[in-house]
Scaffold this active site. Sequence first.
Site: not given
Length: 683
Positions: A329, A420
């Site tokens: 990521e 998240c």
Amino acid sequence: MKRLLPSLALLGLCSLPGTAQSIKKSDYPIQAVSFTKVKLADNFWLPRLKTNTEVTIPASFQRCEATNRVKNFEMAAAKSGKFATIFPFDDTDIYKTIEGASYSLKLYPDEKLDEYMDALIKKVAAAQEPDGYLYTARTIDPAHPHEWAGPERWVKERELSHELYNSGHLYEAAVAHYEATGKKTLLSIALKNADLVCSVFGPGKRGVAPGHEIVEMGLVKLYRVTGKPEYLSSAKFFLEERGKYQGYDPKSPDAWKNGSYWQDHKPVVDQKEAVGHAVRAEYLYSAMADVAALTGDQRILAAVDSIWLNMVSKKLYVTGGTGAVPGGERFGGNYELPNTTAYNETCAAVANVYWNQRMFQLHGDSKYVDVLEKVLYNGLISGVGLDGKSFFYSNAMQIKNSTSFPQTEPQRAGWFDCSCCPTNMARLMPSLPGYVYAQKGQDVYANLFISGTTDLKVGTKAVRITQQHNYPWQGDLKFTISPAATTDFNLLVRLPGWAQGEAVPSDLYRFATPSTEKISITVNGKPVPYTTRQGYAVLPRQWRRGDVVEVKLPLEVRQVVANPKVQDNLGRVALQRGPVVYCAEWRDNNGKTSNLIVPAATRFTTSYQPQVLNGIMQLQATVPAVQVDAANHSISTTRQTLTAIPYYAWANRGKGEMVVWFPQQLTDVDLISRQPKEVTVGK
């Protein structure tokens, strides 16, 4: 995943210990006007804030209940059971939702929501250990903690445990709840935990570079509320612990896995590029800005300035997205900005907003707000569906039904194992009013063009400013200035880079052709000369009640060209009108978009479509479209209407092709037909 709103009002400050006398004078030169003092009446943003309040936040709390995130706290209080979710950072989804709900309460009072949060905070308090430790993944069963947690507290903090990450989100939520409600219930929990953290970590004590940054920003928030110097010094300590890890081998082909992924490859003062996990990185850079502002540390300031320049010059998507590489990521190399595999985590967009707000407050330059605005209108709100309860974890730049390349998510989901992003959106949206205005002495900055009213003070004099317009669809801005009495101050209106021929504040993107249209400004109907300062029109005046400032921004459809070093976009253009970047989606274009060509001479028409995607400005043009006749082994082009919609609105009408960057001429044809691979999302 989040930052301090540096400007929020400190409600009831004097009732806390160690406040005014111990707060240092050093701070951001420019202070944002608190979200509590800005009341929105905006056709674009107000419905989104209402949806966040009425749908996103309740859905988030419900999903925290349904997925046993709340149960983890109940079991921790009972010291009995087995951790019932997947990740040790799942506690933070509750904290982030409380944060968003707290902001929302200030905007939209809701007795039931207030009562629900009170009950939830009691469960959080009951789960906290006597010395302040709060981490359900260990407390439920200390003899058998989560496998990421390690056998003892803190031993895996750098790599996996997220103990300090949980603390950071707790601090952010606690300050938001305190400032919105005046209650100290969650704040007391946070302060007890922070005191433990400060007692464990520091010079001569335990040292670590927190694996997932945010505790640094949270500690700064607590410092602002309490004035306790240990919180600020601990935040600085965590920054200074980076670059000390002995297991890092910069020559290893997998060096990022033990160094730059965590931004732990070198000391922060020596870091010059945006690297590693994009969310972690941008939380770190936000904290560096905080600490530089509050301590005056010039080396940290120079480092974060260099990192920002690298990001905006070489690692920013045209939508404001960051984090190109799915594996880790993370930021890729310079100019590594692929389309079909673009990651662009929604949390990174949230973090990018926080970071650019801080950079503006440090330097007063409109270029930071230009980037912030780009993120807000494009790569951020693309992360949440128009229904308020479906989300993207990653935000793709192209979806093809026939491709040999893996892709990020082609459709939205209601929740994720690592959820998240939905909870980060829940907390960011209601804080939006805090980004509209800022002040420095006699200077009042109008940063975002969002209809509504703010009440502020210039010196000791009360001033009301009302914005009335239909931005971003129309460029006619109106500001009504109503001081309680005649007042001297400078109104600084941001002159967006996109309205002055600048696609971004770097050479990463440019508009394909120049524009002859100019910005015009009048006061009370008369053109006024003005000077500019760092991208702002400076309007000094003795303001009287009812003075009207009108600003006309040229809203043209512009073709955007990428720097030739961005290999994926060679020979391609993107479309932008005002701050809004556009895409073509299958639904409007005969079921396919990967076959559309936009030659340089293409001219677009615009039309407002109130019934489409909650109301959008739509672009249309007649363009060549490639047709492949497999039976006759032939390729041809036909003329068809290309319909483009704002990028943020894609994937709200089902799954299908989408494209942001259009080829300008036919150069190749993708003949491979197979279903795309989907990249698994995770933290």
